[in-house]
Design an enzyme around this catalytic site. Structure first.
Site, PDB file in Angstrom:
ATOM      1  N   PHE A  36       0.883  -1.248   0.208  1.00 51.27           N
ATOM      2  CA  PHE A  36      -0.087  -0.148   0.228  1.00 51.27           C
ATOM      3  C   PHE A  36       0.717   1.393   0.090  1.00 51.27           C
ATOM      4  O   PHE A  36       0.499   2.037  -0.400  1.00 51.27           O
ATOM      5  CB  PHE A  36      -0.694   0.024   1.325  1.00 51.27           C
ATOM      6  CG  PHE A  36      -2.022  -1.624   1.320  1.00 51.27           C
ATOM      7  CD1 PHE A  36      -2.475  -1.979   0.251  1.00 51.27           C
ATOM      8  CD2 PHE A  36      -2.368  -1.025   2.720  1.00 51.27           C
ATOM      9  CE1 PHE A  36      -3.475  -3.059  -0.182  1.00 51.27           C
ATOM     10  CE2 PHE A  36      -3.409  -2.327   2.338  1.00 51.27           C
ATOM     11  CZ  PHE A  36      -3.833  -3.228   1.188  1.00 51.27           C
ATOM     12  N   GLN A 102       5.387  -6.397  10.268  1.00 45.55           N
ATOM     13  CA  GLN A 102       4.464  -5.336  10.461  1.00 45.55           C
ATOM     14  C   GLN A 102       3.221  -5.528   8.952  1.00 45.55           C
ATOM     15  O   GLN A 102       2.605  -4.031   8.691  1.00 45.55           O
ATOM     16  CB  GLN A 102       5.799  -4.170   9.071  1.00 45.55           C
ATOM     17  CG  GLN A 102       6.864  -3.332  10.009  1.00 45.55           C
ATOM     18  CD  GLN A 102       7.670  -2.610   8.581  1.00 45.55           C
ATOM     19  OE1 GLN A 102       8.200  -3.311   8.327  1.00 45.55           O
ATOM     20  NE2 GLN A 102       7.642  -1.413   9.240  1.00 45.55           N
ATOM     21  N   ASP A 105      -1.500  -9.586   7.725  1.00 42.02           N
ATOM     22  CA  ASP A 105      -2.419 -10.818   6.559  1.00 42.02           C
ATOM     23  C   ASP A 105      -2.352 -11.514   7.246  1.00 42.02           C
ATOM     24  O   ASP A 105      -3.025 -13.158   6.697  1.00 42.02           O
ATOM     25  CB  ASP A 105      -1.830 -10.517   5.837  1.00 42.02           C
ATOM     26  CG  ASP A 105      -0.070 -11.062   5.687  1.00 42.02           C
ATOM     27  OD1 ASP A 105       0.515 -11.673   5.892  1.00 42.02           O
ATOM     28  OD2 ASP A 105       0.613 -10.027   4.365  1.00 42.02           O
ATOM     29  N   HIS A 122       1.472  -4.016  13.845  1.00 44.40           N
ATOM     30  CA  HIS A 122       0.788  -3.009  13.015  1.00 44.40           C
ATOM     31  C   HIS A 122      -1.017  -3.661  13.137  1.00 44.40           C
ATOM     32  O   HIS A 122      -1.469  -3.498  12.353  1.00 44.40           O
ATOM     33  CB  HIS A 122       1.232  -2.213  11.166  1.00 44.40           C
ATOM     34  CG  HIS A 122       2.250  -2.104  11.312  1.00 44.40           C
ATOM     35  ND1 HIS A 122       3.020  -1.494  10.379  1.00 44.40           N
ATOM     36  CD2 HIS A 122       2.370  -1.032  12.411  1.00 44.40           C
ATOM     37  CE1 HIS A 122       3.977  -0.627  10.668  1.00 44.40           C
ATOM     38  NE2 HIS A 122       4.013  -0.324  11.983  1.00 44.40           N
ATOM     39  N   CYS A 130     -13.316  -5.257  19.820  1.00 40.29           N
ATOM     40  CA  CYS A 130     -14.028  -3.629  20.087  1.00 40.29           C
ATOM     41  C   CYS A 130     -12.996  -2.241  20.495  1.00 40.29           C
ATOM     42  O   CYS A 130     -11.631  -2.864  21.348  1.00 40.29           O
ATOM     43  CB  CYS A 130     -14.597  -4.555  21.210  1.00 40.29           C
ATOM     44  SG  CYS A 130     -15.328  -2.631  21.903  1.00 40.29           S
ATOM     45  N   CYS A 155     -19.937  -2.791  19.048  1.00 42.98           N
ATOM     46  CA  CYS A 155     -19.861  -3.997  20.391  1.00 42.98           C
ATOM     47  C   CYS A 155     -20.963  -4.633  20.589  1.00 42.98           C
ATOM     48  O   CYS A 155     -21.528  -4.128  21.178  1.00 42.98           O
ATOM     49  CB  CYS A 155     -18.349  -4.043  21.190  1.00 42.98           C
ATOM     50  SG  CYS A 155     -18.278  -5.141  22.166  1.00 42.98           S
ATOM     51  N   SER A 196      11.586  -5.346   4.028  1.00 40.87           N
ATOM     52  CA  SER A 196      10.907  -4.207   4.716  1.00 40.87           C
ATOM     53  C   SER A 196      12.261  -2.897   3.947  1.00 40.87           C
ATOM     54  O   SER A 196      12.933  -3.021   4.619  1.00 40.87           O
ATOM     55  CB  SER A 196      11.143  -3.899   6.203  1.00 40.87           C
ATOM     56  OG  SER A 196      10.905  -2.601   6.461  1.00 40.87           O
ATOM     57  N   SER A 197      11.587  -1.358   3.931  1.00 35.51           N
ATOM     58  CA  SER A 197      12.210  -1.124   3.506  1.00 35.51           C
ATOM     59  C   SER A 197      12.938   0.355   5.018  1.00 35.51           C
ATOM     60  O   SER A 197      13.952   1.008   4.547  1.00 35.51           O
ATOM     61  CB  SER A 197      11.460   0.390   2.472  1.00 35.51           C
ATOM     62  OG  SER A 197      10.388   0.471   3.055  1.00 35.51           O
ATOM     63  N   ASN A 221      16.012  -7.337   0.333  1.00 33.90           N
ATOM     64  CA  ASN A 221      15.349  -6.454   0.054  1.00 33.90           C
ATOM     65  C   ASN A 221      15.289  -6.624  -1.270  1.00 33.90           C
ATOM     66  O   ASN A 221      16.497  -6.330  -1.657  1.00 33.90           O
ATOM     67  CB  ASN A 221      15.075  -5.178   1.094  1.00 33.90           C
ATOM     68  CG  ASN A 221      13.697  -4.214   0.810  1.00 33.90           C
ATOM     69  OD1 ASN A 221      12.112  -5.200   0.796  1.00 33.90           O
ATOM     70  ND2 ASN A 221      14.114  -3.338   0.208  1.00 33.90           N
TER      71      ASN A 221
HETATM   72 ZN   LIG Z   1     -16.889  -4.015  23.577  1.00 34.15          ZN
END
Ligand SMILES: [Zn+2]
Length: 250
Positions: A36, A102, A105, A122, A130, A155, A196-197, A221
């Protein structure tokens, strides 16, 4: 990819008492997941929805879920590639203690790395949480609710806002995962960066933390990274082919 570089990596793996692998988008692009952040990536065409916007705007929450469900077929069908499998093999041999990632997926878990040895800096986009009570929620029923009512559900346990379990721009880093990643980094004598860059902080700080603590640093990389000059070994090649070749020499 030079044969002597592969042999060097293989030797480092053989001599390591405890290695840590750190992965970024580049390992998952080999499975067909777009990066992305890369030039031409989704975020150069459509700005990401930051955390404050998500929390303060019902329209932004609808937009965030629309975008997420538009990618569901892709996320639900991607499979781990040779790079993920090589990492899982190193975890299985006991060479690698932890995989710090990071990526959001779930492909390290899908490749067989035990949940307890994956540290997701991440978060994870394959389920939701929630924001108030932390309850885990599955995406399928959220999608049914969204498509029926045009809104994501709140939630059921506490009425809080429901968001994918990822860390958005502007959202605090997950404290427990950051602490686990630091412990793993300080406990290793070989730190291997795959795909990773190394530009997104604080995640990109871990390789230097390892290096300052005396570990050897390897970066694999396709393109040069911000930290190549500090590494003991840099390989600019595909991750799957490089790791498979290094493991074959073990
Ligand atoms: Zn909750």
């Amino acid at each position: 990819m030079l044969p002597e570089d592969v042999s060097d990596l293989s030797n480092m793996l053989r001599l390591a008492r405890r290695a840590v692998v750190f992965t970024g988008a580049g390992i998952s692009t080999e499975s067909g997941i777009p990066d992305f952040r890369s030039p031409g990536g989704i975020w150069t065409k459509m700005s990401p929805i930051d955390f404050d916007a998500f929390v303060s705007s019902a329209e932004m929450r609808r937009e965030a879920w629309r975008r997420r469900f538009a990618m569901e077929e892709m996320f639900a069908s991607v499979k781990p590639n040779a790079g993920h499998e090589a990492v899982a093999a190193l975890v299985g041999r006991g060479t690698v203690s932890h995989v710090i990632t990071q990526n959001i997926d779930n492909l390290h878990q899908d490749s067989g790395v035990p949940e307890t040895q994956v540290i997701e800096l991440h978060g994870n986009t394959r389920y939701a949480k929630c924001l108030d009570c932390g309850e885990r929620l599955e995406l399928a029923p959220i999608r049914v609710h969204f498509e029926t009512h045009g809104e994501p559900p709140d939630c059921a346990a506490c009425g809080g806002l429901v968001k994918t379990a990822t860390i958005s721009f502007g959202q605090a880093m997950p404290e427990i995962e950051m602490a686990r990643a630091e412990r793993a980094t300080l406990g290793c004598d070989l730190f291997i960066v795959l795909g990773s860059s190394l530009v997104v902080y604080p995640a990109a700080g871990f390789p230097m933390l390892a290096k300052r603590n005396g570990a050897r640093l390897v970066i694999v990389n396709r393109e040069p990274t911000e930290q190549d000059e500090f590494a003991d070994l840099v390989i600019h090649a595909g991750i799957g082919e490089t790791m498979r070749a290094a493991i074959a020499e073990l």
